[in-house]
Design a protein around this motif. Structure first.
Motif, PDB file in Angstrom:
ATOM      1  N   LEU A  57       0.837  -1.189   0.000  1.00 59.01           N
ATOM      2  CA  LEU A  57       0.000   0.000   0.000  1.00 59.01           C
ATOM      3  C   LEU A  57       0.876   1.245   0.000  1.00 59.01           C
ATOM      4  O   LEU A  57       1.721   1.419   0.876  1.00 59.01           O
ATOM      5  N   GLN A 101      -2.830  -4.581   3.451  1.00 56.13           N
ATOM      6  CA  GLN A 101      -3.098  -5.360   2.243  1.00 56.13           C
ATOM      7  C   GLN A 101      -4.590  -5.352   1.917  1.00 56.13           C
ATOM      8  O   GLN A 101      -4.992  -5.184   0.759  1.00 56.13           O
ATOM      9  N   ASN A 159      -5.604  -2.064   0.521  1.00 57.96           N
ATOM     10  CA  ASN A 159      -5.143  -1.999  -0.863  1.00 57.96           C
ATOM     11  C   ASN A 159      -6.094  -2.738  -1.797  1.00 57.96           C
ATOM     12  O   ASN A 159      -6.393  -2.282  -2.901  1.00 57.96           O
TER      13      ASN A 159
END
Length: 227
Positions: free
Chosen positions: A95, A152, A155
């Motif tokens: 990210l 994650q 993202n």
């Protein structure tokens, strides 16, 4: 939707006397709408390189890279930016966001950049964050303070906020627990059902077998093999 024709790639090693290193030759790939293709091959075979060529981070030495009607190899920077904003999404493993921007705004940003109403964009962001089990108490905080797994998932939420016609996925299920892994695989299946063309790297074999329609071993694009 995504089509590569006779794509080659070289790197010039300026710190090694300008040595030219050919890393890819005659790469051909076609991914129609609604299909997911997995890139396979040993570490260093060129999976990430191929993804970066499609996204326009690396410039191909030869060949054509079509995403929709745009040839990435010939496009101007403004055209690449427009392509990424409207057509081609990329969910990387990491990210990268501006610090201090709240998580809800980070996820909504791809929609806001397209002119989507702020309320609708944030509602979509909230839906995805909820599905990916990011506690609502964190939505007003910057994701730069989150754990790796939480970053994650943020993202992934950001990458799926807009219904991109084409999508690149770099290990989307890596390090996820079983519950969130299932959410991500479902998001991929929903994208395919909408007609999204997907190219991905999936070291998770079970995930690859579930969501991918074909596998392409990029070792075949090695100069030694393609020669």
């Amino acid at each position: 939707m995504i089509k590569l024709s006779n794509v080659s790639k070289v790197f010039t090693l300026h710190n090694q006397g300008g040595t030219v290193l050919e890393v890819m030759r005659c790469a051909n790939l076609f991914v129609p709408a609604g299909e997911c293709v997995a890139l396979t091959g040993v570490s260093g075979a060129g999976k990430s390189t191929l993804m970066r060529i499609i996204y326009g981070n690396y410039v191909a030495a030869a060949g054509e890279v079509l995403v929709g009607d745009t040839d990435v190899t010939q496009a101007e920077p403004r055209e690449i930016l427009q392509l990424r904003r409207e057509t081609l999404g990329y969910v990387s493993q990491f990210l990268r966001v501006v610090p201090r921007v709240p998580t809800l705004e980070v996820v909504a940003e791809p929609l806001l950049s397209l002119g989507v109403d702020e309320q609708k964009a944030k509602a979509r962001a909230a839906e995805l964050l909820g599905r990916l089990n990011i506690p609502e108490a964190l939505w007003g905080l910057s994701p730069t303070t989150f754990s790796g797994g939480e970053q994650q998932r943020v993202n992934i939420a950001r990458g799926f906020a807009h219904n991109f016609p084409a999508l690149l996925l770099d290990e989307p299920t890596a390090s996820l627990d079983a519950t969130n892994r299932e959410v991500v695989l479902t998001l991929i299946e929903e994208a395919k059902a909408r007609g999204t063309a997907i190219v991905g790297i999936f070291h998770d074999e079970a995930a690859r077998e579930r969501v991918c329609d074909r596998e392409i071993d990029v070792t075949g694009f090695s100069p030694q093999v393609a020669a």
